[in-house]
Each structure stands twice: as structure tokens, then as C-alpha cells.
Design an enzyme around this catalytic site. Sequence first.
Site, mmCIF file in Angstrom:
data_model
loop_
_atom_site.group_PDB
_atom_site.id
_atom_site.type_symbol
_atom_site.label_atom_id
_atom_site.label_comp_id
_atom_site.label_asym_id
_atom_site.label_seq_id
_atom_site.Cartn_x
_atom_site.Cartn_y
_atom_site.Cartn_z
ATOM 1 N N HIS A 1 -40.271 7.177 65.301
ATOM 2 C CA HIS A 1 -39.873 8.447 65.921
ATOM 3 C C HIS A 1 -41.137 9.121 66.445
ATOM 4 O O HIS A 1 -41.493 8.975 67.607
ATOM 5 C CB HIS A 1 -39.116 9.285 64.899
ATOM 6 N N LYS B 1 -27.837 16.706 66.066
ATOM 7 C CA LYS B 1 -27.806 16.830 64.599
ATOM 8 C C LYS B 1 -28.741 17.940 64.141
ATOM 9 O O LYS B 1 -29.831 18.097 64.681
ATOM 10 C CB LYS B 1 -28.236 15.502 63.967
ATOM 11 N N ASP C 1 -42.924 -3.003 28.463
ATOM 12 C CA ASP C 1 -43.407 -1.661 28.810
ATOM 13 C C ASP C 1 -43.208 -1.324 30.287
ATOM 14 O O ASP C 1 -43.666 -0.294 30.775
ATOM 15 C CB ASP C 1 -44.894 -1.515 28.445
ATOM 16 N N GLY C 2 -42.537 -2.232 31.041
ATOM 17 C CA GLY C 2 -42.231 -1.940 32.446
ATOM 18 C C GLY C 2 -43.259 -2.499 33.424
ATOM 19 O O GLY C 2 -43.055 -2.432 34.640
ATOM 20 N N GLU C 3 -44.369 -3.042 32.916
ATOM 21 C CA GLU C 3 -45.356 -3.627 33.832
ATOM 22 C C GLU C 3 -44.808 -4.935 34.422
ATOM 23 O O GLU C 3 -43.856 -5.514 33.898
ATOM 24 C CB GLU C 3 -46.684 -3.860 33.093
ATOM 25 N N ASP D 1 -27.608 11.387 66.604
ATOM 26 C CA ASP D 1 -28.666 12.376 66.865
ATOM 27 C C ASP D 1 -29.570 11.876 67.984
ATOM 28 O O ASP D 1 -29.459 10.724 68.430
ATOM 29 C CB ASP D 1 -29.489 12.650 65.597
ATOM 30 N N ASP E 1 -26.336 3.760 63.943
ATOM 31 C CA ASP E 1 -27.568 4.422 63.499
ATOM 32 C C ASP E 1 -28.458 3.363 62.853
ATOM 33 O O ASP E 1 -27.971 2.295 62.454
ATOM 34 C CB ASP E 1 -27.239 5.541 62.504
ATOM 35 N N ARG F 1 -39.889 7.302 57.650
ATOM 36 C CA ARG F 1 -39.358 8.593 58.113
ATOM 37 C C ARG F 1 -40.290 9.759 57.826
ATOM 38 O O ARG F 1 -40.214 10.785 58.482
ATOM 39 C CB ARG F 1 -37.963 8.830 57.505
ATOM 40 N N GLN F 2 -41.180 9.618 56.849
ATOM 41 C CA GLN F 2 -42.155 10.704 56.608
ATOM 42 C C GLN F 2 -43.354 10.422 57.513
ATOM 43 O O GLN F 2 -44.351 9.819 57.105
ATOM 44 C CB GLN F 2 -42.562 10.741 55.128
HETATM 45 C C1 R5P Z 1 -32.716 9.796 60.851
HETATM 46 O O1 R5P Z 1 -33.530 10.183 61.634
HETATM 47 C C2 R5P Z 1 -32.173 8.410 60.817
HETATM 48 O O2 R5P Z 1 -32.062 7.828 62.068
HETATM 49 C C3 R5P Z 1 -30.822 8.421 60.131
HETATM 50 O O3 R5P Z 1 -29.920 9.177 60.919
HETATM 51 C C4 R5P Z 1 -30.926 9.038 58.778
HETATM 52 O O4 R5P Z 1 -31.985 8.478 58.062
HETATM 53 C C5 R5P Z 1 -29.642 8.881 58.016
HETATM 54 O O5 R5P Z 1 -29.805 9.473 56.773
HETATM 55 P P1 R5P Z 1 -28.577 9.991 55.917
HETATM 56 O O6 R5P Z 1 -27.641 8.847 55.721
HETATM 57 O O7 R5P Z 1 -29.220 10.440 54.638
HETATM 58 O O8 R5P Z 1 -27.981 11.139 56.661
#
Ligand code: R5P
Length: 295
Positions: A129, A191, A36-38, A168, A218, A94-95
Site C-alpha cells: 500500500h 471503507k 518450556d516453549g523453546e 476499499d 480482497d 499492513r503496518q
Molecule cells: C486492508 O487494507 C486489507 O486489504 C483488508 O481489507 C483487511 O486487511 C481486511 O481486514 P479485516 O478482515 O480485519 O477487515
Amino acid sequence: MTPLILALPGNERLAADLADRLGAELGGLETRRFPDGETYVRLLTDVTDRSVIVVCTLARPDEQFLGLIYVARTARSLGAARLTLAAPYLAYMRQDIAFRPGEAVTSAVFAALLSQAFDALVTVDPHLHRHKSLSAIYDIPALALRAAPLLGDWIGRTVERPLIVGPDAESEQWAAEVAAQAGAPYVVLRKDRRGDRDVTVALPDLAAWRDRQPVLVDDIVSSGQTMIAACQALVAEGFPRPVCVAVHALFAREALERLSTVAQRIVSTDTVPHPTNAIPIAPLLAAALRSPIAG
Ligand code: R5P
């Protein structure tokens, strides 16, 4: 007593490498999915009074999270003295703000959940960030290792006359450190992200670097759009196809294939197992796990 290392599925190679480097014991862990995925979890090695290092990189965190928590809670209830999570890639960073009213700030929620389950965390280049350090959201000692020297070292040995390019503003922190290690100049692009897969970049004046090989660096490649847009802009400006170097190779579907059409070469560290892995992080992690944070 020597530390005990437990590997969540998919982390066995890194865990074995760490055990070797640390002179630690590699413990046994049985996990499987019920029909069942558990998730089923059983610890096969006695953890009583042991310092336990759980190795689990957190790409695809939603698939892995419950199993990880079951391992931690079970080890704790069986008497583990200390639990350290070694997560080379730390998800949900990132969120870091509610961009729109009502959005979950998942970086903070995820941090609270991990802080309840573990005594310490060691990770590599978390996406810091708006949170300036892990201690802003983690209640446990949390060590953020930097892969930039490894990236710079690889570039310095592999690429002739590199120009390090951060795609960026956020990437400036990596670009500057990578460039210093590689003995190369660096520039940072601007960016504009309007959606998950809708990214444009603007180049600064690059006239001074015409004879250089661009190397994009990156922290994360996810959809690949950031790197793709940066490669296209650089090629349109008359540069050779860039070399792309990332710390965390998440590569959502078709991202690698699409990036391959505009990049000269794509490499990553092995924080997330992926065909582009060329830069091992085990030495960096092992050195950190010897430190007092891991107990
Ligand atoms: C963003 O702030 C991160 O440093 C990366 O630039 C980003 O997560 C890259 O995401 P994607 O490959 O979806 O453009």
C-alpha cells in the site's frame, strides 16, 4: 544439483506439491517444542552446496518466526549454497507507517530480519500500500506474485453475471485485474476503519448493476469486518448475498462463522491453509521458483 525443499510445520502438503512440480528433492526437517516453549530444529538432509527452498507461509508469524530463522541459519552454517524463502503469505505488511508517534513500522523491521536470513523471497500478493514494492523494504531479490488471474479465472468459471466489488480503495488493484480476467465489470467501495473491528463501508451508485451477482474480492480476510460490512451494505441495497473471494484466509476467531451469516459463499486461495481454500497457488509458485530469483 536439484533444489532441496524444506517444509516448516503446516507447510508439508504445499512443499510436496512444489517438489513434484519442480522435480526437486523433499528434505527432512525435525522440529518440536521443548516443555518450556523453546524451539528445537534439526535438518535431516545434507544441504551442503544445495539450493534450498524453505516453504513457510507466515500467518501467525510470531509463533513461527524463530523456527524459520533457526532453519535458515542452520542450513547456511551447514553449507547451503542459496536459501530461498517461499512464503505464500507474507506477514506484517499492513503496518507500513507509524500511524502514531513511537509505533514500530513492523513491515520494515520484519523485512530486515528476513533479508539477513535468506538470499531471495517469493510470495503472493503482499499487502503493498504505502510501500510501493517489496524492494522498498527487502534487501534481497523479492518476487511478489499476483493471484488475481487465478481469482478471476475461478469467478469466470463459477459465478454467473458477476459484479466484482473491491471493498476499499486499496483493493482497486486486485478488483480491476480480477474483473479483467473474469470478463466482468468492477466497482470499488469506500471503507472507513476506526478500529480493528470497527469498519463501515459506503457504496457508490450501483443502479447500473442491479441484475448482477456481487463478488467481493480482497487480499486478506482477518477479522472479517471489511467483508461483513460490505456484504451488509450490498444486501441492504437489494443485491443478493455476495460471494466472497480472498487471497489470504487469515480468519481470526469467529470471523468465518460471522461472515457466513451474510455471504452466499466464501472461497480463498490456499496461501494459508483454511476450510475455505478452493484456488490452489502451487502452479503459480512453482513457475516462479523455476525462475532465476530462486537460483
Ligand atoms: C486492508 O487494507 C486489507 O486489504 C483488508 O481489507 C483487511 O486487511 C481486511 O481486514 P479485516 O478482515 O480485519 O477487515
